[in-house]
Scaffold this active site. Structure first.
Site, mmCIF file in Angstrom:
data_model
loop_
_atom_site.group_PDB
_atom_site.id
_atom_site.type_symbol
_atom_site.label_atom_id
_atom_site.label_comp_id
_atom_site.label_asym_id
_atom_site.label_seq_id
_atom_site.Cartn_x
_atom_site.Cartn_y
_atom_site.Cartn_z
ATOM 1 N N HIS A 84 -3.130 6.363 4.441
ATOM 2 C CA HIS A 84 -1.698 6.460 4.747
ATOM 3 C C HIS A 84 -1.199 7.832 4.267
ATOM 4 C CE1 HIS A 84 -1.724 2.328 5.756
ATOM 5 N NE2 HIS A 84 -0.959 1.827 4.817
ATOM 6 N N CYS B 210 0.817 -1.227 0.000
ATOM 7 C CA CYS B 210 0.000 0.000 0.000
ATOM 8 C C CYS B 210 0.853 1.280 0.000
ATOM 9 C CB CYS B 210 -0.948 -0.004 1.194
ATOM 10 S SG CYS B 210 -0.175 -0.537 2.721
#
Ligand code: A2P
Length: 338
Positions: A243, A130
């Site tokens: 994130h 990710c």
């Protein structure tokens, strides 16, 4: 279910698997039949897809007998065992785990960056980590325009990246804290609520964590450029979704912050939000639910020639995992690579 492919989601009850089902539906992926697979614990649970409820089945070796495309997100050990079984039955696998990412024969693909790598796949395709995905989406236009010499990145990673249990752990720790109590950490080695843990994955002999070395190795593989130097520090923070990354990039040739803004405004899958004077910069709370990679705080890195600093935020469960996997599937389907 009409025209389309026979699709399976492995790890359908997990944070990413669940989102894969949602994204297949949202993007109207041509699904003729959807099989939902998880562990024995979840067999019999029902999950919604379009207008129907589908019963979750236990993953077994015969699960793929009638499947053409399988999206895997049930961890590396499940992928290591079952992805080759699926492939041997003619099923194309898009695997979200780290199991095959660095295998030379396995394409590691971010559709905005290296879709061409899908061409010669051998039935297993890897979805990158990710943190790597959002970084390479934001850096691709800079690599093309000026060449990248070195990247220094620090991540601020949401708990959803660890899975459903970690989302629950943060929620429970916050509730306990409010009531003056403290809960024993179960998922992480320390309390995650109101804390930052500079520890994602096991530590390796060189002092970096596995997550940090994934960012190094995967970035080089995706850009097909082993000369790019990368040093990463990956940090788990008490955020549910999204994130964030502080990235300092040293380029081979100069680009001004305005050049970078122009390049990124034109780049696929990227949105620039960069007006710090008006409090405008990407925030995880704002980007959750989006498939775009957001970039802000673009400025000259004054510590080095040809340096650019920036702040990059994306939804780790969507662009960082489920959406990227479905985008790969879309290319495979459209280009008759399944
Ligand atoms: P289950 O819910 O039955 O445990 P997360 O990353 O959110 O923790 O989700 C992990 C996903 O992987 C879940 O769907 C989980 O199913 C699935 N999973 C974990 N271990 C296995 C296994 N041995 N076989 C099949 N699915 C598994």
């Amino acid at each position: 279910m009409g025209e389309g492919l026979k699709v399976a989601v492995v790890g359908a009850t997990g944070a990413v698997g669940n989102m894969m089902i949602k994204v297949l539906e949202e993007r109207n992926f041509p699904v003729k039949q959807l099989k939902l697979l998880a562990s024995k614990r979840s067999a019999g649970r029902k999950l919604q897809f379009r207008n129907s409820e589908i019963e979750v089945q236990e993953l077994t070796e015969s699960s793929f007998d009638d499947v053409e495309l399988a999206l895997f997100s049930a961890g590396a050990s499940v992928s290591r065992k079952f992805a080759p079984i699926a492939a041997s039955k003619g099923c194309v696998v898009v695997d979200n785990s780290s199991a095959f990412r660095m295998e030379p024969d396995v394409p590691l693909v971010v559709p905005e960056v290296n879709p061409y790598a899908l061409k010669h796949h051998k039935k297993i395709i890897a979805n990158p980590n990710c943190s790597t995905i959002q970084m390479v989406v934001a850096l691709k236009p800079l690599q093309d325009a000026a060449g990248i010499k070195r990247i220094i990145v620090t991540t601020f990673q949401a708990v959803s990246g660890t899975g459903q249990k970690a989302i629950f752990e943060l929620e429970e720790q916050v509730k306990a804290w409010v009531h003056g109590k403290q809960l024993e950490p179960k998922v992480y080695p320390h309390q995650i609520a109101f804390n930052c843990l500079p520890h994602i994955g096991s530590f390796l002999d060189n002092g970096y964590s596995e997550e940090e070395m994934k960012m190094v190795n995967e970035t080089r593989k995706i850009f097909e450029d082993n000369s790019i130097q990368v040093s990463a520090t990956t940090v788990r923070v008490p955020v549910f979704y999204g994130h964030s990354e502080s990235i300092n990039v040293e380029l081979k040739n100069p680009l001004t912050p305005d050049d970078v803004r122009d390049l990124l405004e034109k780049a696929p899958g990227v949105r620039v939000i960069d007006d710090p004077g008006s409090f405008k910069y990407p925030l995880p709370l704002d980007v959750a639910g989006s498939d775009i990679t957001f970039v802000g705080r673009i400025r000259k890195d004054i510590s080095v020639d040809n340096g650019i600093a920036m702040w990059v935020v994306a939804d780790n469960i969507r662009k960082g995992a489920a959406t990227n996997a479905v985008q790969i599937a879309e290319i495979l389907q459209k280009e008759s690579l399944i």
